[in-house]
Design a protein around this motif. Structure first.
Motif, PDB file in Angstrom:
ATOM      1  N   SER A  61       0.810  -1.215   0.000  1.00 42.28           N
ATOM      2  CA  SER A  61       0.000   0.000   0.000  1.00 42.28           C
ATOM      3  C   SER A  61       0.849   1.273   0.000  1.00 42.28           C
ATOM      4  O   SER A  61       0.320   2.352  -0.167  1.00 42.28           O
ATOM      5  CB  SER A  61      -0.926   0.000   1.217  1.00 42.28           C
ATOM      6  OG  SER A  61      -0.167   0.112   2.406  1.00 42.28           O
ATOM      7  N   ARG A  62       2.157   1.159   0.176  1.00 40.08           N
ATOM      8  CA  ARG A  62       3.033   2.329   0.180  1.00 40.08           C
ATOM      9  C   ARG A  62       3.244   2.838  -1.239  1.00 40.08           C
ATOM     10  O   ARG A  62       3.169   2.086  -2.198  1.00 40.08           O
ATOM     11  CB  ARG A  62       4.399   1.954   0.755  1.00 40.08           C
ATOM     12  CG  ARG A  62       4.344   1.557   2.197  1.00 40.08           C
ATOM     13  CD  ARG A  62       5.721   1.172   2.658  1.00 40.08           C
ATOM     14  NE  ARG A  62       5.651   0.580   3.981  1.00 40.08           N
ATOM     15  CZ  ARG A  62       6.508  -0.299   4.438  1.00 40.08           C
ATOM     16  NH1 ARG A  62       7.515  -0.691   3.705  1.00 40.08           N
ATOM     17  NH2 ARG A  62       6.382  -0.794   5.642  1.00 40.08           N
ATOM     18  N   PRO A  63       3.547   4.134  -1.369  1.00 41.11           N
ATOM     19  CA  PRO A  63       3.827   4.648  -2.713  1.00 41.11           C
ATOM     20  C   PRO A  63       5.125   4.054  -3.250  1.00 41.11           C
ATOM     21  O   PRO A  63       6.101   3.887  -2.532  1.00 41.11           O
ATOM     22  CB  PRO A  63       3.948   6.158  -2.505  1.00 41.11           C
ATOM     23  CG  PRO A  63       4.190   6.351  -1.056  1.00 41.11           C
ATOM     24  CD  PRO A  63       3.599   5.165  -0.355  1.00 41.11           C
ATOM     25  N   LYS A  64       5.118   3.737  -4.534  1.00 44.63           N
ATOM     26  CA  LYS A  64       6.275   3.138  -5.193  1.00 44.63           C
ATOM     27  C   LYS A  64       7.209   4.245  -5.686  1.00 44.63           C
ATOM     28  O   LYS A  64       6.760   5.303  -6.108  1.00 44.63           O
ATOM     29  CB  LYS A  64       5.836   2.282  -6.385  1.00 44.63           C
ATOM     30  CG  LYS A  64       4.847   1.195  -6.029  1.00 44.63           C
ATOM     31  CD  LYS A  64       5.508   0.108  -5.242  1.00 44.63           C
ATOM     32  CE  LYS A  64       4.526  -1.025  -5.020  1.00 44.63           C
ATOM     33  NZ  LYS A  64       4.436  -1.470  -3.699  1.00 44.63           N
ATOM     34  N   PRO A  65       8.526   3.991  -5.649  1.00 48.75           N
ATOM     35  CA  PRO A  65       9.448   4.997  -6.184  1.00 48.75           C
ATOM     36  C   PRO A  65       9.341   5.074  -7.698  1.00 48.75           C
ATOM     37  O   PRO A  65       9.162   4.064  -8.368  1.00 48.75           O
ATOM     38  CB  PRO A  65      10.823   4.478  -5.756  1.00 48.75           C
ATOM     39  CG  PRO A  65      10.638   3.025  -5.515  1.00 48.75           C
ATOM     40  CD  PRO A  65       9.216   2.844  -5.091  1.00 48.75           C
ATOM     41  N   ASN A  66       9.413   6.276  -8.239  1.00 53.67           N
ATOM     42  CA  ASN A  66       9.409   6.419  -9.689  1.00 53.67           C
ATOM     43  C   ASN A  66      10.708   7.061 -10.188  1.00 53.67           C
ATOM     44  O   ASN A  66      10.789   7.520 -11.314  1.00 53.67           O
ATOM     45  CB  ASN A  66       8.177   7.190 -10.184  1.00 53.67           C
ATOM     46  CG  ASN A  66       8.051   8.555  -9.566  1.00 53.67           C
ATOM     47  OD1 ASN A  66       8.943   9.013  -8.872  1.00 53.67           O
ATOM     48  ND2 ASN A  66       6.927   9.208  -9.815  1.00 53.67           N
TER      49      ASN A  66
END
Length: 117
Positions: A61-66
């Motif tokens: 559920s954490r934001p993924k690195p882009n």
């Protein structure tokens, strides 16, 4: 009955209770014998399976690195100077970031680079 027989019996009972608790909880006879102490729900909620599932759901559920690790290394080197030694993705309270180690003039510097635009 010798004086060592009651001790042996007590030791056998202690081992039986420990083994039963480790293998998944008490039998009804043991639960009645020791009251409700062995009926505690600890054995039901314990174990690595539930903890692992919770961590996996939390991680998903954490934001993924882009930002790619190479891009983070280039940004850190360009901004602070020096040679890149290591790039590690970390998860902080503000979201993911890269911890970049730089070697500049014989000194190691650690900088943080945002992993999201």
């Amino acid at each position: 009955m010798t004086s060592s027989q009651p001790r042996r019996h007590w030791r056998t009972l202690q081992i039986a209770v420990c083994v039963t608790a480790l293998l998944g909880g008490p039998t009804p006879a043991l639960a009645q014998m020791s009251g409700n102490a062995l009926r505690a729900p600890l054995a039901e909620s314990a174990g690595p399976g539930k903890e692992r599932a919770r961590k996996t759901a939390e991680r998903d559920s954490r934001p993924k690195p882009n930002v790619a690790p190479g891009e983070a290394a280039r940004r850190a080197s360009r901004e602070y100077g020096g040679r890149v030694l290591n790039v590690v993705l970390e998860d902080g309270p503000g979201g993911p970031y890269y911890r970049v180690k730089l070697l500049d003039g014989g000194r190691v510097r650690v900088v943080h680079v945002e992993a999201r635009h």
